[in-house]
Design a protein around this motif. Structure first.
Motif, PDB file in Angstrom:
ATOM      1  N   VAL A  45      50.419  32.635  37.330  1.00 40.19           N
ATOM      2  CA  VAL A  45      50.151  32.563  36.032  1.00 40.19           C
ATOM      3  C   VAL A  45      50.461  31.228  35.182  1.00 40.19           C
ATOM      4  N   ALA A  46      51.602  30.656  35.536  1.00 38.10           N
ATOM      5  CA  ALA A  46      51.867  29.350  35.161  1.00 38.10           C
ATOM      6  C   ALA A  46      50.582  28.053  35.235  1.00 38.10           C
ATOM      7  N   ALA A  47      50.237  28.364  36.599  1.00 39.62           N
ATOM      8  CA  ALA A  47      49.250  27.426  36.831  1.00 39.62           C
ATOM      9  C   ALA A  47      47.818  27.754  36.110  1.00 39.62           C
ATOM     10  N   ILE A  48      47.610  29.130  36.254  1.00 41.00           N
ATOM     11  CA  ILE A  48      46.088  29.340  35.594  1.00 41.00           C
ATOM     12  C   ILE A  48      46.163  28.996  34.006  1.00 41.00           C
TER      13      ILE A  48
ATOM     14  N   VAL B 138      34.266  31.784  46.555  1.00 36.98           N
ATOM     15  CA  VAL B 138      34.018  31.008  45.126  1.00 36.98           C
ATOM     16  C   VAL B 138      32.722  31.415  44.445  1.00 36.98           C
ATOM     17  N   LEU B 139      31.734  31.748  45.261  1.00 36.46           N
ATOM     18  CA  LEU B 139      30.464  32.231  44.661  1.00 36.46           C
ATOM     19  C   LEU B 139      30.541  33.648  43.895  1.00 36.46           C
ATOM     20  N   LEU B 140      31.552  34.465  44.521  1.00 31.71           N
ATOM     21  CA  LEU B 140      32.070  35.790  43.864  1.00 31.71           C
ATOM     22  C   LEU B 140      32.700  35.570  42.531  1.00 31.71           C
ATOM     23  N   PHE B 141      33.755  34.589  42.657  1.00 31.71           N
ATOM     24  CA  PHE B 141      34.430  34.076  41.265  1.00 31.71           C
ATOM     25  C   PHE B 141      33.603  33.718  40.255  1.00 31.71           C
ATOM     26  N   VAL B 142      32.689  32.885  40.476  1.00 30.33           N
ATOM     27  CA  VAL B 142      31.870  32.237  39.455  1.00 30.33           C
ATOM     28  C   VAL B 142      31.253  33.223  38.754  1.00 30.33           C
ATOM     29  N   LEU B 143      30.509  34.271  39.986  1.00 36.27           N
ATOM     30  CA  LEU B 143      29.528  35.348  39.226  1.00 36.27           C
ATOM     31  C   LEU B 143      30.479  36.155  38.382  1.00 36.27           C
ATOM     32  N   LEU B 144      31.737  36.556  38.682  1.00 36.64           N
ATOM     33  CA  LEU B 144      32.302  37.438  37.978  1.00 36.64           C
ATOM     34  C   LEU B 144      32.849  36.886  36.788  1.00 36.64           C
ATOM     35  N   VAL B 145      33.287  35.621  36.854  1.00 32.20           N
ATOM     36  CA  VAL B 145      33.586  34.887  35.610  1.00 32.20           C
ATOM     37  C   VAL B 145      32.292  35.102  34.484  1.00 32.20           C
ATOM     38  N   ARG B 146      31.259  34.702  34.770  1.00 37.23           N
ATOM     39  CA  ARG B 146      29.903  34.721  34.162  1.00 37.23           C
ATOM     40  C   ARG B 146      29.980  36.152  33.411  1.00 37.23           C
ATOM     41  N   LYS B 147      30.128  37.303  34.392  1.00 34.45           N
ATOM     42  CA  LYS B 147      29.859  38.437  33.913  1.00 34.45           C
ATOM     43  C   LYS B 147      30.709  38.939  32.929  1.00 34.45           C
ATOM     44  N   VAL B 148      32.029  38.716  33.075  1.00 32.39           N
ATOM     45  CA  VAL B 148      33.218  38.811  32.371  1.00 32.39           C
ATOM     46  C   VAL B 148      33.047  38.252  30.744  1.00 32.39           C
TER      47      VAL B 148
ATOM     48  N   VAL C  24      44.087  35.622  38.376  1.00 27.25           N
ATOM     49  CA  VAL C  24      45.093  35.751  39.216  1.00 27.25           C
ATOM     50  C   VAL C  24      44.779  36.762  40.361  1.00 27.25           C
ATOM     51  N   LEU C  25      43.822  37.691  40.435  1.00 29.15           N
ATOM     52  CA  LEU C  25      43.499  38.357  41.439  1.00 29.15           C
ATOM     53  C   LEU C  25      42.808  37.426  42.503  1.00 29.15           C
ATOM     54  N   PHE C  26      42.100  36.486  42.004  1.00 28.44           N
ATOM     55  CA  PHE C  26      41.510  35.690  43.115  1.00 28.44           C
ATOM     56  C   PHE C  26      42.638  34.682  43.774  1.00 28.44           C
ATOM     57  N   TYR C  27      43.518  34.334  42.870  1.00 30.57           N
ATOM     58  CA  TYR C  27      44.886  33.920  43.929  1.00 30.57           C
ATOM     59  C   TYR C  27      45.465  34.695  44.473  1.00 30.57           C
ATOM     60  N   PHE C  28      45.572  35.785  44.277  1.00 30.79           N
ATOM     61  CA  PHE C  28      45.973  36.823  45.321  1.00 30.79           C
ATOM     62  C   PHE C  28      45.210  36.822  46.483  1.00 30.79           C
ATOM     63  N   PHE C  29      44.017  36.878  46.423  1.00 31.60           N
ATOM     64  CA  PHE C  29      43.132  36.950  47.540  1.00 31.60           C
ATOM     65  C   PHE C  29      43.208  35.383  48.480  1.00 31.60           C
TER      66      PHE C  29
END
Length: 645
Positions: A57-60, A149-159, A19-24
């Motif tokens: 939220v609906a899409a994600i 996109v790279l930041l998103f993938v890295l943060l998904v991995r960390k979380v 949701v945060l990245f959709y905001f971005f």
């Protein structure tokens, strides 16, 4: 925390991160297109972000649903590492393509004026050979989006992988174990309930849809509300053409359509000499680009030509994309369904294109477009429309004049077109679709200091195309065929807005449409009459005095007066434009809304019981439903034509 329950927390943490990245992505959409948004009220932009959360939220959650269901299963502790890795990979595979789609829509919105939908996939065919040109033109956007996109993938991995060390997996007390599993079951139920409500977009009777995003008058703000994931998912497998029957009496249905009108003003007034026809389709030329604004005009030549022409004040495009505009002009088929007719499975239906209708009258027919051959299926469609010759970038044959993205610059291509037209047998019908006023809005290097960027980027290319047209007409006027030629000037669709009065549903379809003839005086016509792209085909036939045994009742010659309407379709809703009123209707979501045409912002809906408007409302609703039924039946039953009367 209990281990199995913690997995649910992980999934929802990933949802919140997305949701945060959709905001971005939405913020990038706003900033990149700030020239279009800068005049919008700050509270409207803020409200777009707030309302947009519902669609995000609906899409994600829709994309996350498979992983959420897997998280309900109490996988053993030994599988935890595998679960975390699989979750990271699968979540990234599900979400990253759609995040890229949202980021790409930052610029793609300027191509078609709407978010990416499933039926927009035809543009994939336009990508080969253009990737590096797009990257070089939008290198900053490409770089920023790659980093996002790279930041998103890295943060998904960390979380996903962190925080499993201090979890509780085993309990010795039977009573405590029962409590933990009951709590886990309850948490699963809550997670499921939240997900269902989130995917539906709330507790309302029907799931959230495109219509719920129409919270503003300006379509641009409504596109800011939406996200591309939502529009793609909702349009995939969306209900096709309905088979609703509003009229059982075929004659009643036909009588409500523009094509039923009779009494051409051309009768007894047609030129005696054989006439040629040149149809000029301007890329992305909205009506608002024509004429001076605050003392500045980006189309001085077209302004002067229009002043000598039969020009209409209420002209509408029949779609929002080039592939739809060309189909409407050359085939007489409006875009009243999600997929363009040219690329749909209905394209094999029987239809009478302009070339097919003119060939029996011994006309030579051709179509010119400076784009690379195969673009938008134009070359294939022209064959279906009976057009004998197609001239594209391949036939032009000089790569030095290629803009590096779409094809040949307008100025040299239009000059080359004249040399080819000289060789056509007369009488001829030819059409040219210009190119340069298209993203990324490039102009030849030698003109960079001559054509400056205006309030919006497209205007410099509009001015360049106007310059190219002036040179075209200057040379054409020297040709022996010029004096016996009808020129029809229009556009494929409207584009970006910079004048507030066009930032609405009306403005999104208003285009120029005028007829110029150097040696013929047109009859007196009501220039405030509603006209549209699909009227071009019957207008040409009427002007030339060519009749056909089969008629498409959706279009009508501009030389036939009457109470005409134009109907458009976008994202499940129909728009009807008349001279006095405007209807908006989403079937299945109540009755049509009615507004005065002067109320461009659609701020004052006319109630059903307003005195004096009920008969007109009923008449327009009938016209709208007749158009819908006629088109849908014509597609499904392969019967778009009826005997001419």
């Amino acid at each position: 925390m209990f281990g199995p329950s913690f997995r649910l927390i992980k999934i929802f943490s990933l949802v919140l991160l997305t949701v945060l990245f959709y905001f971005f992505a939405r913020a990038e959409f706003l900033i990149w297109n700030w020239s279009l948004f800068k005049n919008k009220p700050a509270q409207d932009i803020l409200w777009s972000f707030i309302v947009g959360l519902r669609f995000d939220v609906a899409a994600i959650l829709t994309l996350t649903a498979p992983l959420l269901l897997l998280a309900f299963v109490p996988w053993p502790r030994a599988w935890n590492g595998l679960w975390a890795t699989v979750t990271w990979v699968v979540f990234s595979v599900l979400q990253v393509p759609f995040l890229i789609l949202n980021l790409g829509d930052t610029e793609f919105i300027n191509f078609v004026g709407r978010r990416f939908t499933f039926d927009s996939l035809f543009v994939v065919n336009e990508i080969p050979g253009k990737v590096w040109n797009f990257v070089s033109s939008y290198w900053l956007l490409f770089l920023v989006n790659t980093l996002i996109v790279l930041l998103f993938v890295l943060l998904v991995r960390k979380v996903t992988l962190a925080g499993f060390e201090k979890l509780q997996w085993t309990v010795h007390s039977r009573k405590d174990k029962a409590k933990l599993w009951l709590a886990h079951g309850f948490l699963c139920f809550v997670a499921l309930a939240i997900s269902v409500i989130g995917i539906r977009g709330g507790l309302q009777a029907k799931p959230v849809s495109f219509v719920n995003a129409n919270v503003f008058t300006a379509p641009l703000l409504n596109n800011l509300v939406l996200n591309s994931t939502f529009t793609f998912i909702k349009s995939y497998g969306a209900k096709g053409l309905s088979k609703d029957k509003y009229f059982n009496d075929q004659h009643e249905m036909l009588s409500l359509l523009n094509g039923s009108l009779r009494g051409s003003l051309m009768e007894g007034r047609r030129p005696k000499a054989p006439q040629n026809v040149v149809i000029i389709i301007l890329e992305s030329f909205g009506e608002e680009y024509i004429g001076p604004v605050n003392g500045k005009s980006y189309t001085p030549f077209l302004d002067s030509l229009k002043a000598q022409s039969l020009s209409f004040e209420n002209a509408y495009a029949n779609g929002r994309r080039s592939i739809e505009g060309v189909g409407a002009i050359m085939g007489g088929i409006p875009a009243l369904m999600n997929e363009p007719f040219i690329s749909s499975h209905f394209t094999s239906n029987y239809f009478l294109g302009l070339g097919t209708l003119l060939t029996p009258a011994k006309y030579s027919t051709s179509f010119f477009h400076g784009g690379h051959n195969g673009t938008m299926y134009f070359d294939s469609f022209m064959q279906s429309a009976g057009v004998e010759k197609y001239f594209g970038a391949r036939e032009y044959g000089n790569g030095a004049d290629d803009d590096g993205v779409w094809g040949i610059w307008d100025e040299p291509f239009l000059q080359w077109m004249l040399t080819e037209v000289d060789q056509l047998p007369q009488p001829f019908m030819t059409s040219v679709f210009t190119l340069s006023s298209h993203q990324p809005y490039k102009i030849p290097a030698q003109y960079k200091d001559r054509f400056k960027e205006g309030p919006i980027e497209i205007l410099k290319t509009v001015e360049y195309t106007d310059f190219a047209l002036e040179k075209f007409f200057t040379e054409a006027a020297k040709k022996p065929w010029f004096k016996n030629t009808l020129f029809i000037v229009t556009a494929d669709h409207a584009s970006m807005h910079y004048r507030p009065e066009y930032e609405n549903e009306q403005g999104s379809y208003r285009i120029p449409l005028f007829l110029y003839h150097p040696g013929y005086k047109f009859p007196e016509v009501d220039t405030k009459m509603v006209v549209q792209q699909i009227d071009v085909l019957p207008t040409v036939l009427d002007f030339l005095g060519i009749s056909d045994k089969d008629q498409n009742y959706l279009g009508s010659s501009i030389f036939i007066p009457g109470d005409k309407t134009a109907v458009n379709f976008i994202d499940g809703r129909y728009l009807l434009f008349a001279k006095d009123y405007f209807l908006r209707w989403t079937p299945g979501h109540g009755e049509p809304q009615m507004f005065a045409m002067s109320d461009r912002a659609t701020e004052h809906e006319i109630p059903d019981d307003q005195p004096g408007t009920s008969p007109r409302r009923q008449a327009l609703e009938k016209k709208l439903k007749a158009t819908i039924q006629y088109f849908n039946e014509g597609m499904w039953d392969n019967k778009l034509y009826y005997p001419s009367k």
